[in-house]
Design a protein around this motif. Structure first.
Motif, PDB file in Angstrom:
ATOM      1  N   ASN A 156      10.563  17.709  81.365  1.00 32.79           N
ATOM      2  CA  ASN A 156      11.721  18.518  81.974  1.00 32.79           C
ATOM      3  C   ASN A 156      11.269  19.709  82.985  1.00 32.79           C
ATOM      4  N   ASP A 169       8.062  26.501  85.228  1.00 32.01           N
ATOM      5  CA  ASP A 169       7.724  26.280  86.255  1.00 32.01           C
ATOM      6  C   ASP A 169       8.570  26.682  87.225  1.00 32.01           C
ATOM      7  N   GLY A 213      15.350  24.786  88.238  1.00 35.05           N
ATOM      8  CA  GLY A 213      15.785  26.186  87.955  1.00 35.05           C
ATOM      9  C   GLY A 213      17.154  26.045  87.635  1.00 35.05           C
ATOM     10  N   MET A 214      17.665  27.255  86.263  1.00 36.78           N
ATOM     11  CA  MET A 214      19.363  26.916  85.896  1.00 36.78           C
ATOM     12  C   MET A 214      20.309  28.455  86.561  1.00 36.78           C
ATOM     13  N   LEU A 228      22.090  23.886  77.141  1.00 40.59           N
ATOM     14  CA  LEU A 228      21.131  24.104  76.135  1.00 40.59           C
ATOM     15  C   LEU A 228      21.853  24.335  74.975  1.00 40.59           C
ATOM     16  N   LYS A 251      25.440  13.206  76.392  1.00 43.04           N
ATOM     17  CA  LYS A 251      25.991  12.435  76.049  1.00 43.04           C
ATOM     18  C   LYS A 251      27.255  12.483  74.797  1.00 43.04           C
ATOM     19  N   GLY A 256      18.750  12.115  73.808  1.00 43.52           N
ATOM     20  CA  GLY A 256      18.235  12.351  74.670  1.00 43.52           C
ATOM     21  C   GLY A 256      17.585  13.967  74.168  1.00 43.52           C
ATOM     22  N   VAL A 257      17.331  14.771  73.574  1.00 43.87           N
ATOM     23  CA  VAL A 257      16.862  16.161  72.899  1.00 43.87           C
ATOM     24  C   VAL A 257      16.144  16.124  73.611  1.00 43.87           C
ATOM     25  N   GLY A 258      15.907  16.672  74.491  1.00 45.59           N
ATOM     26  CA  GLY A 258      14.293  16.992  74.541  1.00 45.59           C
ATOM     27  C   GLY A 258      14.306  18.374  74.878  1.00 45.59           C
ATOM     28  N   TYR A 273      15.426  20.212  72.756  1.00 44.16           N
ATOM     29  CA  TYR A 273      15.841  21.024  71.298  1.00 44.16           C
ATOM     30  C   TYR A 273      14.380  20.737  70.571  1.00 44.16           C
ATOM     31  N   THR A 287      11.770  27.833  86.221  1.00 44.11           N
ATOM     32  CA  THR A 287      12.085  28.084  84.795  1.00 44.11           C
ATOM     33  C   THR A 287      11.225  28.368  84.048  1.00 44.11           C
ATOM     34  N   LYS A 316      12.991   8.142  79.108  1.00 45.29           N
ATOM     35  CA  LYS A 316      13.090   9.471  78.196  1.00 45.29           C
ATOM     36  C   LYS A 316      13.535   9.291  76.557  1.00 45.29           C
TER      37      LYS A 316
END
Ligand SMILES: Nc1ncnc2c1ncn2[C@@H]1O[C@H](COP(=O)(O)OP(=O)(O)OP(=O)(O)O)[C@@H](O)[C@H]1O
Length: 642
Positions: free
Chosen positions: A37, A79, A83-84, A93, A98, A126-128, A130, A174, A275
């Motif tokens: 990510n 990183d 950012g968010m 988050l 999906k 796509g649960v990266g 979590y 982030t 992914k």
């Protein structure tokens, strides 16, 4: 400052439960996911900076940093990517992107029912992010979007809710802090430097940005700082210092020689770009030279994603230029029907600032596309049959769509089609094999389409073909109608529907047809609403009746599919074919000749039509009339034979 508490979307709660309870033996994958990510976030920033260079500011050395703290039992992954914002944190988050797509809940349900929940199954959602909750009892995300003033802090214990608050954050990007759970016996310790190094080497070595961690290293003590003994000799010439170490080689896998890349490295790279969490079924790694030079690394997944046919599904190709990420979702490099392929194309001659609009008209891009499509076909056609059939099961329905849409490659795709046939039993057959095994005198490739295999294989339409020992392809996917319509022929042999047009088999003689003329005219009149013609059949051997259509008319299956999809359809009249060699027809002719006005004649006509509908697995309009008539016939027959 804004501060809110939100409940997780229901699907996220279910997902978290699933992750925590099924991935305990694969705990370390959380690190791969978070690094992936972070790398995506930097890619996104670079992509955006191509058109808005000012968003980078002075912070242009991209990095991903890992900071373990044994005392506090925390692990930080940081990183300086895109950012968010506050809203993005809530959106990204607290929900699953999906989850709104059709099929998500269905797939989730299926996943839950599988006795054994594998990471591959869970990975398709796509649960990266979590996956952090596999190892963390609390996760704190602090982020500031590129170009934004304020930052956001997102925090959750992974149960029902999370909180978000506006914060000040000095640097862009982030920072994710994991408050690690007490490990179980035998667990790896994720604050241990060597554990982290090992995981990164195995899962994230190819990541294109440096993954940094402060570690102990030794350096020579400079002359002037050296402490000397009485004899003037330095007490220590080396000293321990804390220094950033880059944990990954950053080598672009696609730019390396094939023989130098290990299978595991390919797999990890595939997982990063796709992914997905499965193993790729096959891959294509090429360095092409000539008028243009470029590297290609493509993967065919082993499982189709549940949203394969979703319209807005992203394509799996990433475009790079001299190892620098240009864009993902690069639809220009592969046709829609190959959109399930994941991979990278690195074209050094492309302008780094190329936009999507330019890509579409770029002759270099067209050239690359043409070439990789060709290579993909080569790969698929050379696959071992069993492996190919597994591929076909997953992606065949998508690949087929290439026949009506990609005129240039129609023949090639046709060679990749597989169908069950009247002779293949459980197996599937390709057209090539079909043609090679055609019976003596057989000129066409025959097919029949319908809802299910057992109705197809027993269809009366096949009787004469079976009698001649002709094989028939059986098609149950509505797309196949469209496929054969555009294909028309294969290796010079026309494709013919067993239920449409003239099959060019022996017809009943003129005299026979003539002798039934009156009866057929009568039946035709009685059934005028549904039937355009009544004729002596060349298709039937055992059955009394069947329905057929003109060569270019819509098949019964297609009509059904269209109706089911809510399309308004004018009623299609079909041809009622009757088996003149059947005793029923013989007797009926006798009765008709004796008394054309007998009231029962009308019933017989209706009955013949209903029989034809039933035998092809269709639905009769008046089932109660049908069952009443059959009941009467049974009663008559039973009393007669007693
Ligand atoms: N380090 C990060 N920097 C910026 N945004 C991030 C970061 N990590 C996650 N996100 C955002 O959160 C979203 C959700 O991440 P998550 O890993 O759950 O799914 P994803 O990566 O979108 O899904 P998939 O893994 O199938 O692509 C990402 O799409 C991204 O927008």
């Amino acid at each position: 400052m804004k501060q809110e508490t939100h409940a997780f979307q229901t699907e996220v709660k279910q997902m978290l439960h699933l992750i925590i309870h099924s991935l305990y033996s694969n705990k370390e994958i959380f690190l791969r996911e978070l690094i992936s990510n972070a790398s995506d976030a930097i890619d996104k920033l670079r992509f955006k900076s191509q058109t808005e260079p000012e968003i980078l500011g002075k912070d242009t050395d991209f990095y991903i940093r890992i900071r373990p703290d044994k005392e506090k039992k925390t692990l930080v992954i940081e990183d300086n990517g895109i950012g968010m914002s506050f809203e993005e944190a809530v959106e990204n988050l607290g929900t699953i992107a999906k989850s709104g797509t059709a099929g998500f809940m269905e797939a989730l349900e299926a996943t839950r029912k599988e006795g054994l929940l594998t990471p591959e199954l869970i990975g398709q959602f796509g649960v990266g992010f979590y996956s952090s909750f596999i190892v963390a009892e609390k996760v704190v995300v602090e982020s500031r979007a590129a170009g934004a003033e304020k930052g956001v802090r997102w925090e959750s214990e992974g149960s029902g809710e999370y909180s978000v608050a506006e914060i000040e954050k000095e640097d862009r990007g982030t920072r994710i802090t994991l408050f690690l759970k007490e490990g179980e016996e035998g667990d790896l310790s994720f604050t241990e430097e060597w554990t982290i190094k090992d995981i990164i080497k195995r899962h994230s070595d190819f990541i294109a940005y440096p993954i940094l961690m402060e570690t102990d290293s030794y350096e020579p003590v400079p002359e002037e700082e050296q402490e000397k003994d009485e004899e003037g000799k330095a007490k220590e010439t080396m000293r321990k210092v804390r220094k950033d170490e880059t944990l990954n080689s950053m080598k672009a896998i696609w730019a390396r020689k094939k023989e130098d890349v290990k299978e595991e490295e390919y797999t990890e790279f595939y997982r990063h770009i796709s992914k997905n969490w499965d193993e790729p079924a096959d891959k294509l790694h090429l360095h092409l030279e000539g008028a243009v030079e470029y590297d290609v690394l493509l993967f065919i997944p082993s499982k189709a994603p549940f949203d394969l046919f979703q319209r807005d599904r992203r394509h799996g190709l990433h475009l790079y230029c001299k190892r620098v990420f240009v864009m993902d979702d690069c639809k220009e490099l592969l046709p829609e029907y190959l959109g399930f392929i994941h991979g990278v194309v690195d074209a050094p001659d492309l302008d780094l600032n190329v936009s999507r609009e330019i890509l579409q008209q770029n002759s270099l891009v067209r050239n690359i596309r043409k070439n990789i499509v060709k290579r993909v076909f080569d790969l698929l056609s050379k696959m071992e049959e069993d492996a190919y059939l597994s591929f076909w099961k997953e992606f065949g329905p998508m690949l087929k769509a290439g026949i009506p849409t990609d005129f240039d490659n129609k023949e090639k795709i046709a060679g990749l089609l597989r169908y069950p046939t009247t002779k293949s039993g459980e197996k599937l057959k390709g057209l090539k094999e079909y043609v090679e095994n055609m019976a003596e005198g057989q000129e066409a490739i025959y097919y029949l389409s319908g809802e299910n295999l057992s109705a197809l294989i027993n269809s009366p339409h096949l009787e004469a073909l079976k009698a001649k020992d002709y094989e028939v392809l059986l098609m149950t996917d509505p797309v196949d109608e469209w496929v054969v319509d555009s294909l028309r022929e294969f290796e010079g042999k026309p494709l013919k529907s067993a239920e449409k047009g003239d099959l060019e088999l022996e017809k009943p003689s003129e005299e026979v047809a003539e002798s039934f003329k009156g009866l057929f005219e009568f039946i035709q009149k009685e059934l005028d609403e549904d039937v355009k013609e009544v004729k002596a059949s060349a298709r039937l051997k055992e059955s009394v009746a069947c329905l057929s259509a003109d060569a270019f008319a819509m098949s019964a299956f297609m009509e059904k599919v269209m109706q089911a999809s809510g399309q308004e359809m004018p009623k299609q009249k079909r041809v009622l074919e009757l088996n003149t060699a059947h005793p029923v027809l013989e007797r009926l002719k006798e009765r008709f000749t004796a008394d054309p006005a007998a009231p029962s004649m009308k019933d017989w006509a209706l009955m013949l039509f209903d029989l034809a509908v039933v035998s092809e697995g269709g639905r009769i309009e008046n089932p109660s009339r049908f069952s009443r008539m059959v009941g009467e016939l049974m009663a008559e027959n039973l009393s007669g034979s007693r």
